[in-house]
Design a protein around this motif. Structure first.
Motif, mmCIF file in Angstrom:
data_model
loop_
_atom_site.group_PDB
_atom_site.id
_atom_site.type_symbol
_atom_site.label_atom_id
_atom_site.label_comp_id
_atom_site.label_asym_id
_atom_site.label_seq_id
_atom_site.Cartn_x
_atom_site.Cartn_y
_atom_site.Cartn_z
ATOM 1 N N CYS A 36 10.308 27.231 -8.134
ATOM 2 C CA CYS A 36 10.568 28.665 -8.179
ATOM 3 C C CYS A 36 9.350 29.396 -7.635
ATOM 4 C CB CYS A 36 10.885 29.123 -9.602
ATOM 5 S SG CYS A 36 9.508 28.992 -10.739
ATOM 6 N N HIS A 94 8.192 26.834 -16.619
ATOM 7 C CA HIS A 94 8.533 28.017 -17.411
ATOM 8 C C HIS A 94 9.723 27.697 -18.307
ATOM 9 C CE1 HIS A 94 8.656 32.257 -18.347
ATOM 10 N NE2 HIS A 94 9.936 32.294 -18.053
ATOM 11 N N ASP A 95 9.569 27.957 -19.599
ATOM 12 C CA ASP A 95 10.621 27.754 -20.599
ATOM 13 C C ASP A 95 10.838 29.090 -21.296
ATOM 14 O OD1 ASP A 95 12.330 26.885 -22.580
ATOM 15 O OD2 ASP A 95 10.801 25.801 -23.697
ATOM 16 N N GLU A 96 11.810 29.852 -20.828
ATOM 17 C CA GLU A 96 12.013 31.244 -21.263
ATOM 18 C C GLU A 96 12.146 31.395 -22.773
ATOM 19 O OE1 GLU A 96 12.148 35.227 -20.803
ATOM 20 O OE2 GLU A 96 12.052 33.888 -19.080
ATOM 21 N N ASN A 97 12.956 30.537 -23.411
ATOM 22 C CA ASN A 97 13.266 30.721 -24.829
ATOM 23 C C ASN A 97 12.542 29.749 -25.752
ATOM 24 O OD1 ASN A 97 15.136 32.745 -24.113
ATOM 25 N ND2 ASN A 97 16.639 31.179 -23.629
ATOM 26 N N ASN A 98 11.553 29.022 -25.266
ATOM 27 C CA ASN A 98 10.829 28.035 -26.075
ATOM 28 C C ASN A 98 11.784 27.067 -26.766
ATOM 29 O OD1 ASN A 98 8.231 29.101 -25.522
ATOM 30 N ND2 ASN A 98 8.607 30.707 -27.010
ATOM 31 N N GLU A 101 10.448 25.866 -13.070
ATOM 32 C CA GLU A 101 11.157 26.385 -14.240
ATOM 33 C C GLU A 101 12.136 25.332 -14.722
ATOM 34 O OE1 GLU A 101 12.991 29.981 -12.935
ATOM 35 O OE2 GLU A 101 14.207 28.995 -11.423
ATOM 36 N N LYS A 149 5.081 31.871 -11.284
ATOM 37 C CA LYS A 149 5.198 32.702 -12.494
ATOM 38 C C LYS A 149 3.819 33.046 -13.041
ATOM 39 C CE LYS A 149 9.751 31.857 -13.170
ATOM 40 N NZ LYS A 149 10.781 32.855 -13.220
ATOM 41 N N GLN A 152 6.237 30.056 -23.847
ATOM 42 C CA GLN A 152 7.125 30.040 -22.685
ATOM 43 C C GLN A 152 6.692 29.049 -21.605
ATOM 44 O OE1 GLN A 152 7.554 34.075 -21.285
ATOM 45 N NE2 GLN A 152 9.135 34.503 -22.788
ATOM 46 N N THR A 153 5.949 28.009 -21.978
ATOM 47 C CA THR A 153 5.496 27.011 -21.014
ATOM 48 C C THR A 153 5.626 25.618 -21.615
ATOM 49 O OG1 THR A 153 3.892 28.570 -20.121
ATOM 50 C CG2 THR A 153 3.564 26.268 -19.573
#
Length: 81
Positions: A62, A45-49, A72, A65, A17-18
């Motif tokens: 943001c 931040h990369d929520e869904n890869n 993000e 995190k 997620q990064t």
């Protein structure tokens, strides 16, 4: 106050997620009048890869995190499809 938005290239996506994004800025040297390129790396931040190395992405400020992540990745229509 609006959040800053930067555009850069993903240089690493090994962590969960990064992503590491390298953002380049150009400016003219005050004395030499020569254009200089400087780059800086941001952890985002990369929520869904979903982003891979070499892709151009936009990142936005943001709330923190983690210890190093304060940005993000903004999902755009072209990246989502």
């Amino acid at each position: 106050m609006p959040k800053r938005i930067l555009t850069g290239v993903v240089t690493s996506n090994q962590n969960e997620q990064t992503v590491t994004v390298s953002v380049e800025r150009r400016f003219k040297h005050p004395v030499l009048k020569k254009t200089i390129r400087k780059s800086k790396k941001y952890r985002a931040h990369d929520e869904n890869n979903q982003f891979n190395v070499g892709e151009t992405v936009r990142i936005q400020e943001c709330a923190p995190k983690s210890k190093t992540k304060r940005w993000e990745v903004i999902v755009t229509e072209t990246a989502a499809s």
